[in-house]
Design a protein around this motif. Structure first.
Motif, PDB file in Angstrom:
ATOM      1  N   LEU A  48      13.935 -35.268 -19.307  1.00 34.80           N
ATOM      2  CA  LEU A  48      15.174 -34.837 -18.659  1.00 34.80           C
ATOM      3  C   LEU A  48      15.913 -36.023 -18.050  1.00 34.80           C
ATOM      4  O   LEU A  48      17.140 -36.112 -18.120  1.00 34.80           O
ATOM      5  N   THR A  49      15.149 -36.944 -17.478  1.00 37.96           N
ATOM      6  CA  THR A  49      15.751 -38.122 -16.859  1.00 37.96           C
ATOM      7  C   THR A  49      16.447 -38.998 -17.899  1.00 37.96           C
ATOM      8  O   THR A  49      17.516 -39.557 -17.638  1.00 37.96           O
ATOM      9  N   GLY A  59      20.704 -29.691 -21.315  1.00 40.51           N
ATOM     10  CA  GLY A  59      20.619 -28.243 -21.186  1.00 40.51           C
ATOM     11  C   GLY A  59      19.692 -27.630 -22.218  1.00 40.51           C
ATOM     12  O   GLY A  59      18.936 -26.701 -21.917  1.00 40.51           O
ATOM     13  N   ALA A  60      19.732 -28.154 -23.450  1.00 36.71           N
ATOM     14  CA  ALA A  60      18.879 -27.618 -24.513  1.00 36.71           C
ATOM     15  C   ALA A  60      17.404 -27.868 -24.218  1.00 36.71           C
ATOM     16  O   ALA A  60      16.564 -26.980 -24.416  1.00 36.71           O
ATOM     17  N   LEU A  66      12.229 -23.793 -19.900  1.00 35.06           N
ATOM     18  CA  LEU A  66      12.332 -22.503 -19.226  1.00 35.06           C
ATOM     19  C   LEU A  66      11.752 -21.392 -20.097  1.00 35.06           C
ATOM     20  O   LEU A  66      11.172 -20.424 -19.595  1.00 35.06           O
ATOM     21  N   GLY A  67      11.891 -21.563 -21.404  1.00 40.78           N
ATOM     22  CA  GLY A  67      11.285 -20.611 -22.332  1.00 40.78           C
ATOM     23  C   GLY A  67       9.772 -20.634 -22.242  1.00 40.78           C
ATOM     24  O   GLY A  67       9.112 -19.585 -22.293  1.00 40.78           O
ATOM     25  N   VAL A 184      26.745 -25.876 -19.504  1.00 40.97           N
ATOM     26  CA  VAL A 184      26.058 -25.656 -20.782  1.00 40.97           C
ATOM     27  C   VAL A 184      25.022 -24.546 -20.570  1.00 40.97           C
ATOM     28  O   VAL A 184      24.576 -24.311 -19.443  1.00 40.97           O
ATOM     29  N   PRO A 185      24.620 -23.853 -21.645  1.00 44.03           N
ATOM     30  CA  PRO A 185      23.599 -22.796 -21.514  1.00 44.03           C
ATOM     31  C   PRO A 185      22.273 -23.374 -21.020  1.00 44.03           C
ATOM     32  O   PRO A 185      21.849 -24.438 -21.475  1.00 44.03           O
ATOM     33  N   LEU A 186      21.626 -22.657 -20.115  1.00 43.33           N
ATOM     34  CA  LEU A 186      20.340 -23.103 -19.579  1.00 43.33           C
ATOM     35  C   LEU A 186      19.214 -22.104 -19.832  1.00 43.33           C
ATOM     36  O   LEU A 186      18.040 -22.476 -19.738  1.00 43.33           O
ATOM     37  N   LEU A 187      19.558 -20.875 -20.131  1.00 43.68           N
ATOM     38  CA  LEU A 187      18.559 -19.833 -20.317  1.00 43.68           C
ATOM     39  C   LEU A 187      18.094 -19.766 -21.767  1.00 43.68           C
ATOM     40  O   LEU A 187      18.861 -20.078 -22.683  1.00 43.68           O
TER      41      LEU A 187
END
Length: 252
Positions: A48-49, A59-60, A66-67, A184-187
């Protein structure tokens, strides 16, 4: 430290020591669940960093993590709702049996708490970790206010509701701010989440049926995890070997 133990401190001043014990027993069982999101957050932090200036890729990657966390979160509440009493008695014994009701309520708080933990590396990647502290400060005020209202009326049950509301408040602030920041989508995708829900349903059916055969709670838990895992494999939701390899490679 104040944020994590304020509810117990206020209970000790406004209720009996027995109520403090019942609440603490329920919360300590569920607090163990923070280990998994912490490990996952640590594994995802380096990647992520590296993507801090590429919001779509950031975000992807976060959505992927998260998934993975959803695999654990989605079955947690239904399982606790069904097994709260035998599971609580097995771990804490009959002396703390009144705490089983708090155990049910706090399961919802733990879901939001795990999500909050996993959002931390995303904020760190953007050098916005101070925002987390600010949101926790708001949560602290919410917690104090609700405890002052609910503990005199509902004792440790009131403290449980206050904890759920506090964790939800912090999650809402964390999610709304970062969603606006990144745009951006996060879920995870809905189709994937529905597969996890289907696996959870299969697991819950087994748990309900097992109640009629007086199986030991340890056997029920182990078999439930196995059934859930097999269901996810058959539904083509998760390949656990691939999942573990992905998490290990991310950490490297």
């Amino acid at each position: 430290m104040v944020y994590n133990h304020l509810d117990i401190l206020m209970l000790s001043k406004m209720a009996s020591l027995e109520d403090v014990g019942n609440y603490s027993a329920a919360y300590q069982i569920l607090r163990v669940t923070s280990i998994f999101p912490t490990i996952l957050a640590t594994a995802f932090l380096p990647q992520l960093t590296r993507l801090y200036n590429n919001f779509p890729s950031l975000g992807a990657l976060f959505s992927q993590g998260l998934g993975y966390l959803a695999i654990f979160i989605i079955p947690l509440v239904p399982a606790v709702m069904i097994l709260h009493e035998p599971l609580f008695v097995f771990i804490c014994g009959t002396d703390f049996i009144p705490g089983k009701d708090a155990f049910q309520i706090l399961a919802f708080a733990v879901v939001f708490q795990m999500l909050n933990i996993f959002f931390v590396p995303l904020y760190i990647a953007l050098d916005q970790q101070k925002k987390i502290v600010q949101f926790q400060g708001v949560g602290l005020l919410v917690n104090v206010s609700l405890n002052l209202i609910l503990i005199p009326v509902l004792s440790f049950i009131g403290a449980s509701y206050a904890t759920v509301a506090t964790e939800f408040c912090i999650f809402a602030l964390i999610f709304i701010w970062i969603r606006r920041k990144l745009s951006v989508p996060l879920l995870p995708r809905l189709k994937y989440l529905l597969k996890l829900a289907a696996g959870t349903l299969i697991m819950c059916i087994f748990i309900i049926i097992s109640q009629f055969y007086s199986l030991h709670i340890a056997i029920i838990v182990v078999v439930s995890v196995i059934i859930y895992s097999i269901a996810l494999e058959l539904l083509n939701a998760v390949n656990f070997t691939h999942l573990i390899r992905n998490i290990v490679s991310l950490h490297k």
